[in-house]
Design a protein around this motif. Structure first.
Motif: not given
Lengths: 96, 425
Positions: A9-13, A38-42, B123, B125, B221-223, B280, B306, B354
């Motif tokens: 989702g965020h491309g982070l965790g 990568v995040s879903l959107g990007e 995690t 971030h 889900r697309d932030s 990221r 996460d 989340f």
């Protein structure tokens, strides 16, 4: 060179843990490859040989990328599952 | 002398360079190839700089919201968004926060190695955000600086990284059916509360997964999309409350009120998306290094990961938790309004998904579908009220226009900063 994106989702965790595990698998088999998160959107503007993601966002990802290129991982902390599915996808790429 | 001065003060004193050096050390320890060491180090440094650029955009998108709330309701209204608030904190305490993140990891390693709490927080971030929180409040509330700030901050962060996963583990065993994975997120305390509350209903309650819910929320889900489609209506409501004429003549500089609302909502989403890509890039090589080091130092420790680590285990409970947590934050906002609170916390979609969603899964584990709804609802109210208590005590971040949004900051945050206020002055 092989290019893989781990998508969440965020491309982070969770994609980060997935990336770490994919890198381990590639290293074990001495496969040259670049793995990024990568995040879903990007992910929309990007291309890769393989996109790896999770069941809850696979449909959203499939709207953006060829279903054939997508590998779905149920448990991103399970190295065994990552190994089996990633190596399977890499073999399939080599055959084509 | 001049050269050394430049090196120490301007190069090493720059947080972006400092964090690059952390990545450099990690890449060397991991025995990476030279090209990867160079690119990884550069990208870490540039990631930090990108976060700063996103901070400017977010502040620009948020500042009219503050004016609107002052004009209409005479309150200080803030949007809880971790990315936005840490980007502002990083402008002032970026170096200290970066060192606290590394120090916190070391404390975590040490505790996991020498105690029975075999948890390693991975995690990345969340580690970064928590470290920035500790740096900001220890610096601006407790008045700590220099080595003392970093040592105290690292101990606080390290304690959280080690013991919070331990507190969630009894529930995790139930959800996962094994004991190999831990939960590592600032939503954890909300999950534990939700898990406890679930006991009211008991395990005999019908499991959330036996209930069918319509799908179709997956686009959340697309932030970027979810932030845009929630922030634009929030802006629009505030603009309508203030009156379109008032806004066009006093705030938007003549821009049509509808266009103004939508564009500011989108601008916020754009700014946060920039920050996310900076985070990221900044963490891309640091977290793998942490993982590699922890595997050698504490083999077999449980990694704390996460929220999505449990999403597959109960997708319906996740959705229930998300929805009822959203309702809870809205109820919390109205409680604040009715109580005439000086600070109003607006609802936010990211923590609702989340933290609220994973609290739903914890609630379901102890109290079925009722637990999946009740715990996150109460958690949502706590999120609004607790954050409103935290904000005026958060020192340099009080006027940021945005604040932290997760149960940790709403529950432990006010207690921690309240304690600092007591001892600090």
């Amino acid at each position: 060179m092989l290019k893989i994106y781990a998508v969440c989702g965020h491309g982070l965790g969770s994609s980060m843990m997935l990336k770490i595990n994919i890198r381990k698998v590639l290293k074990e088999k001495s496969i040259e490859g670049e793995v990024d998160t990568v995040s879903l959107g990007e992910s929309s503007g990007l291309d890769a040989d393989i996109f790896v993601t999770f069941p809850d966002i696979v449909d959203e990802l499939a709207n953006r990328h060829d279903r054939e290129k997508i590998v779905v991982i149920d448990d991103f902390s399970d190295l065994e599952e990552v190994r089996e599915k990633i190596l399977g996808a890499v073999d399939k790429l080599n055959l084509n | 002398m001049g050269f050394i001065n430049v090196l120490v003060k301007q190069v090493l004193g720059d947080p972006a360079v400092l964090i690059g050096l952390v990545a450099l050390a990690g890449l060397i320890i991991q025995k990476e190839k030279l090209t990867k060491i160079i690119s990884g180090t550069l990208k870490t440094t540039i990631g930090f700089l990108i976060i700063g650029i996103g901070a400017g955009a977010v502040v620009g998108a948020l500042s009219p919201m503050g004016e609107l709330l002052q004009a209409t309701l005479d309150v200080n209204g803030v949007v809880p968004n971790n990315e936005a608030v840490i980007s502002i904190a990083m402008e002032q305490v970026g170096s200290q926060g970066a060192l606290i993140m590394v120090g916190g990891f070391v404390v975590n390693l040490f505790l996991a190695r020498f105690t029975n709490f075999k948890y390693i927080y991975l995690t990345g971030h969340i580690m970064l955000y928590l470290s920035m929180f500790f740096a900001a409040v220890l610096f601006s509330v407790a008045g700590l600086s220099g080595t003392m700030l970093i040592v105290v901050g690292s101990i606080c962060a390290g304690l959280y990284f080690t013991f919070m996963p331990a507190l969630t583990q009894p529930f995790m065993r139930k959800i996962k059916g094994h004991d190999n994975i831990a939960f590592g997120h600032t939503g954890a305390i909300g999950n534990v509360i939700s898990g406890w509350l679930g006991n009211i209903f008991g395990e005999d309650t019908k499991d959330a997964e036996e209930i069918d819910l319509p799908e179709g929320l997956s686009f959340f889900r697309d932030s970027t999309v979810s932030m845009a489609v929630t922030m634009a209506p929030i802006y629009l409501i505030l603009v309508l409350l203030a009156g379109p004429n008032f806004v066009e003549s006093n705030i938007s500089g003549g821009t049509n009120f509808l266009v103004f609302s939508l564009m500011h909502g989108f601008r916020f989403a754009a700014g946060v998306t920039v920050i996310l890509s900076g985070v990221r890039m900044m963490l891309a090589e640091i977290v793998p290094a942490f993982e590699g080091i922890s595997e050698k130092v504490v083999p077999g420790a449980r990694p704390a990961l996460d929220c999505p680590i449990i999403f597959n285990d109960a997708p319906t409970a996740l959705l229930m938790g998300f929805l009822s947590s959203t309702v809870g934050t809205i109820v919390g906002m109205f409680i604040l309004l009715l109580a005439d609170a000086p600070t109003i916390i607006l609802p936010a979609i990211v923590p609702a998904f989340f933290a609220g969603g994973s609290a739903g899964i914890f609630g379901n584990a102890t109290g079925g579908w009722k637990g999946a709804v009740f715990g996150p609802f109460i958690g949502g109210i706590i999120l609004s009220l607790g954050t409103a208590i935290l904000l005026p005590m958060s020192g340099m971040l009080e006027q940021a226009g945005t604040t932290f949004g997760d149960p940790f900051y709403a529950v432990i945050g006010p207690i921690f900063t309240g304690f600092l206020h007591l001892i600090g002055g």
